[in-house]
Design an enzyme around this catalytic site. Structure first.
Site: not given
Length: 532
Positions: A126, A241, A287, A346, A381
């Site tokens: 990811e 997100h 992100r 998110h 994160r």
């Protein structure tokens, strides 16, 4: 700061229940901690609605752990520190990555089933991970973990009480004695006394107009912990997100980061791929970078979405069956067409500040999961670290809490003696009052408009003024439970807004258009809040 010590009163006639471990929240952090604690004493789990209502069940991508021979905890640590933009606690991250693989193996022993290839766990990559280290169960990993944990809790006869919402943490001095809870079935307040209370209530996504979070994510643990004397730290770092389906739904369906890890690309309204112009890692950038890039394209072109192209993923329907099914249900076929996506609130990187054992600084009170700020996430994160954090620090809480069981004797008489009715919030009753329902909508609009992906001084000051006014004019109305939730939301929103106003730089998920670059010499530090 807009706060009082309590938002509801108690009396001698308030129903009282007693347990050893009171765990508030039924996501991965709460349920895993409950399973580990049940060998030490009586455990009671409270959940606001139903046991399946948590962010855990919505987690699509997976859980990150260095379990492959070509990976290592050190590489996982490096990726986590890089994503955290200088604000991760290296000691906490080291705990996460070194203890994480064993905790994941425990999940498998409990009954969580991850995807395999020829008998070996299949790993995917990811955004911002240097290695493929994400274990997954198709695109419904959180739900697979949640089901396994719930089943094991039932086998262990651990009571999970549904429709119980946290109102206040009860203390005597600097010692936690339990919690005041609203029983929605009986429509009454009840007290749970406990030797150890663990706040696992999740995050605060419902503060925003558009979010991936379920309805239960209303910052109850953050507000209650703050009023009890816990520090709230890193609250300006709210992760948006990048890719959720751009539909009219307030809680929007998330399109997992793993889709881009498997080859999905982002396109603007002209069908042009734009991410390479924003970051060398393109769609696999962190992100916050991807979310701001999408936001920039939306603003530049005057539209409310961009497009995600998944058509190159050959095994799309097998690898992402849940995403495929949900796209079809909303009128989109991702095997044949690009789908509209946009960012949504998110994940909360900040929360109740804890030590490496989940301690809050109040004896007998712990926090775990998204409600906690353990230091592992920093300013941004790393994808799929959240599920891991819940189980790693849940284990550490139980390891440390054993000594609490014989030291901490709780008494309702002590709670009543320490409780000061003068510190209870009084609902406003003026003619210009605001109902909880009206306040809820105003919070969502205000936070999305003024404390969102891109911020500046004037918008943050405006948000703070609106939130203060809502708090001052809030009445209880006919919905007592919603009133308690809205109070916690207002308190948490005010802390987020003030933290964002104070941090005059851009770092990680926090972006100030008037201070667009990071300033390490001044701001390589944390912002923490205490109620008093």
């Amino acid at each position: 700061m807009i706060t009082t010590r309590y938002i509801a009163g108690i009396g001698e006639d308030t129903p009282v229940y007693t347990t050893d471990f009171l765990i508030i929240g039924s996501g991965i952090a709460g349920l895993f901690t409950a399973l580990k604690a049940c060998n030490l004493g009586q455990v009671t789990v409270l959940t606001k609605k139903k046991v399946e209502d948590s962010n855990t069940g919505l987690a699509q991508g997976g859980i990150a752990a260095a379990v492959h021979e070509e990976d290592s905890p050190f590489l996982h640590l490096e990726d986590t520190l890089e994503a955290g933009a200088g604000l991760c606690d290296p000691a906490a991250v080291n705990v996460l990555v070194t203890e994480g693989p064993d905790r994941v193996r425990e999940l498998m022993t409990i009954g969580a089933r991850f995807d395999t290839v020829n008998g070996t766990v299949r790993l995917t990559r990811e955004a911002a991970h240097s290695k493929a280290r994400i274990l997954h169960a198709a695109d419904a990993t959180g739900e697979a973990i949640r089901r396994a944990l719930v089943q094991k809790c039932r086998e262990k006869s651990i009571p999970i009480l549904e429709d119980h919402c946290l109102i206040d943490i009860l203390t005597a001095g600097k010692r936690c004695e339990g919690a005041l809870v609203y029983d929605a079935k009986q429509r009454q307040k009840v007290v749970f006394l406990a030797r150890a209370v663990i706040i696992c209530t999740g995050g605060a996504g419902q503060l925003y107009k558009y979010t991936t979070n379920p309805d239960i994510a209303t910052a109850d643990g953050l507000g209650a912990g703050f009023r009890a004397g816990c520090e709230l730290t890193d609250m300006e770092f709210v992760q948006f997100h990048p890719t959720v389906l751009a539909t009219a739904e307030p809680r929007r369906f998330l399109i997992s980061e793993a889709v881009r890890g498997e080859g999905g690309i982002l396109l603007n309204e002209r069908g042009e791929r734009f991410m390479p112009a924003y970051h060398p890692m393109a769609e696999l950038a962190p992100r916050d970078v991807v979310a701001r890039a999408i936001w920039s394209e939306m603003i530049k072109n005057g539209i409310d979405h961009v497009y995600l192209d998944m058509r190159s993923i050959s095994n799309l329907t097998e690898r992402f069956p849940n995403i495929y099914k949900n796209c079809l249900a909303r009128g989109f076929n991702p095997t044949r067409e690009v789908i509209p996506v946009s960012p949504a609130a998110h994940y909360m990187m900040g929360g109740i500040r804890t030590d490496l054992n989940g301690g809050t600084g109040i004896f007998g009170l712990y926090s775990c999961g998204e409600a906690a700020c353990t230091g592992v996430h920093g300013a941004n994160r790393l994808a799929s670290n959240s599920l891991l954090e819940g189980i790693v620090f849940g284990q550490r809480i139980v390891n440390n809490a054993e000594e609490i069981l014989w030291k901490n004797k709780v008494s309702f008489e002590e709670v009543l003696q320490a409780f000061d009715q003068d510190w209870v919030l009084v609902p406003y009753n003026g003619s210009d009052c605001v109902t909880p329902g009206q306040a809820l909508q105003a919070i969502k609009e205000t936070m999305w408009e003024y404390v969102g992906i891109v911020r500046d001084e004037s918008s943050l000051k405006k948000a703070g003024s609106i939130i203060e006014d809502l708090y001052a004019r809030l009445t209880m109305g006919e919905d007592e439970l919603l009133y308690y939730q809205v109070v916690n939301m207002l308190i948490t929103a005010r802390v987020i807004t003030q933290a964002a106003l104070w941090r005059r730089e851009s770092r990680g998920a926090h972006f100030r258009s008037d201070y667009p670059v990071p300033e390490d010499l001044i701001w390589l530090k944390h912002i923490s809040f205490l109620a008093y």
